[in-house]
Scaffold this motif. Sequence first.
Motif, PDB file in Angstrom:
ATOM      1  N   LYS A  77      22.377  48.561  30.627  1.00 15.81           N
ATOM      2  CA  LYS A  77      22.388  48.190  29.212  1.00 15.81           C
ATOM      3  C   LYS A  77      23.610  47.320  28.985  1.00 15.81           C
ATOM      4  O   LYS A  77      24.727  47.751  29.187  1.00 15.81           O
ATOM      5  CB  LYS A  77      22.473  49.434  28.327  1.00 15.81           C
ATOM      6  CG  LYS A  77      21.213  50.222  28.266  1.00 15.81           C
ATOM      7  CD  LYS A  77      21.370  51.356  27.271  1.00 15.81           C
ATOM      8  CE  LYS A  77      20.102  52.130  27.178  1.00 15.81           C
ATOM      9  NZ  LYS A  77      20.181  53.207  26.210  1.00 15.81           N
ATOM     10  N   LEU A  86      19.359  51.208  32.135  1.00  9.59           N
ATOM     11  CA  LEU A  86      18.150  51.105  31.348  1.00  9.59           C
ATOM     12  C   LEU A  86      16.941  51.248  32.266  1.00  9.59           C
ATOM     13  O   LEU A  86      15.998  51.964  31.976  1.00  9.59           O
ATOM     14  CB  LEU A  86      18.111  49.767  30.628  1.00  9.59           C
ATOM     15  CG  LEU A  86      16.839  49.441  29.853  1.00  9.59           C
ATOM     16  CD1 LEU A  86      16.629  50.452  28.741  1.00  9.59           C
ATOM     17  CD2 LEU A  86      16.927  48.046  29.277  1.00  9.59           C
ATOM     18  N   ASP A 117      14.700  55.086  27.277  1.00  9.39           N
ATOM     19  CA  ASP A 117      14.520  54.634  25.894  1.00  9.39           C
ATOM     20  C   ASP A 117      13.220  53.862  25.672  1.00  9.39           C
ATOM     21  O   ASP A 117      13.216  52.781  25.084  1.00  9.39           O
ATOM     22  CB  ASP A 117      15.712  53.769  25.452  1.00  9.39           C
ATOM     23  CG  ASP A 117      17.025  54.511  25.524  1.00  9.39           C
ATOM     24  OD1 ASP A 117      17.008  55.741  25.350  1.00  9.39           O
ATOM     25  OD2 ASP A 117      18.056  53.867  25.763  1.00  9.39           O
ATOM     26  N   LYS A 145       9.987  53.065  23.806  1.00 12.03           N
ATOM     27  CA  LYS A 145       9.424  53.262  22.482  1.00 12.03           C
ATOM     28  C   LYS A 145       7.970  52.779  22.412  1.00 12.03           C
ATOM     29  O   LYS A 145       7.207  53.181  21.557  1.00 12.03           O
ATOM     30  CB  LYS A 145      10.275  52.549  21.445  1.00 12.03           C
ATOM     31  CG  LYS A 145      11.663  53.171  21.330  1.00 12.03           C
ATOM     32  CD  LYS A 145      12.494  52.470  20.295  1.00 12.03           C
ATOM     33  CE  LYS A 145      13.862  53.031  20.108  1.00 12.03           C
ATOM     34  NZ  LYS A 145      14.583  53.557  21.192  1.00 12.03           N
ATOM     35  N   SER A 153       5.487  55.615  26.548  1.00 14.77           N
ATOM     36  CA  SER A 153       6.347  56.667  25.996  1.00 14.77           C
ATOM     37  C   SER A 153       6.033  58.019  26.639  1.00 14.77           C
ATOM     38  O   SER A 153       6.860  58.914  26.626  1.00 14.77           O
ATOM     39  CB  SER A 153       6.189  56.750  24.480  1.00 14.77           C
ATOM     40  OG  SER A 153       4.835  57.001  24.162  1.00 14.77           O
ATOM     41  N   SER A 190       7.749  57.848  31.769  1.00  6.55           N
ATOM     42  CA  SER A 190       8.979  57.086  31.971  1.00  6.55           C
ATOM     43  C   SER A 190       9.369  56.991  33.449  1.00  6.55           C
ATOM     44  O   SER A 190      10.330  56.312  33.782  1.00  6.55           O
ATOM     45  CB  SER A 190      10.128  57.704  31.173  1.00  6.55           C
ATOM     46  OG  SER A 190      10.366  59.020  31.625  1.00  6.55           O
TER      47      SER A 190
END
Length: 175
Positions: free
Chosen positions: A48, A59, A92, A94, A128, A131
């Motif tokens: 990130k 990330l 993360d 989404k 989502s 992952s």
Amino acid sequence: MIKNKFLISILSMLLLTAVSGCSSSPIESAVCPSVKFVDGLDRMTLLKDLVKSNPSKGLFSSQMRGLGVKCDFSRDGVSIEASFQIVSRLADIKKETLVDITYFVAAVDPDGRILAKENFNLNIPFSSKKSEIVQNQVVTPFFPKLLNSDFSDYKLLIGFQLSKNQVNFNLKNRR
């Protein structure tokens, strides 16, 4: 299982084969080329860059694991089946995200020269609900026969196609 096939064509080896004709070396005494992941290129991490105070939080990460090798010798050379897994994680998430990565397979001679190299693109679909993705890979290169059947000084190397900064990060943060 995704199956990638390619033929490693090495002009100098083919010329040796043409010049040598039939060899009397028995196939049973043949030695397979060594096959391994390249140290420092067997994993990748995308960091990130938005949070400079915590650059260690990744990330996206991907790692090669579980290398299996089978060799099949013939009068013409050796076919190698190298199988492995690529385990990838994305933080993360989404929404559905597709990450494209590239890995390579390279044939290397006893002097360390790259004789042939091929890149493979891989799409990794995240959601989502998922992952972590594990993808099985199989590559099947062919090494033409040399003057003898001893391929022990030849190598087949596998790794991710990384930037210089990514390689330095991997080497500094060995696992």
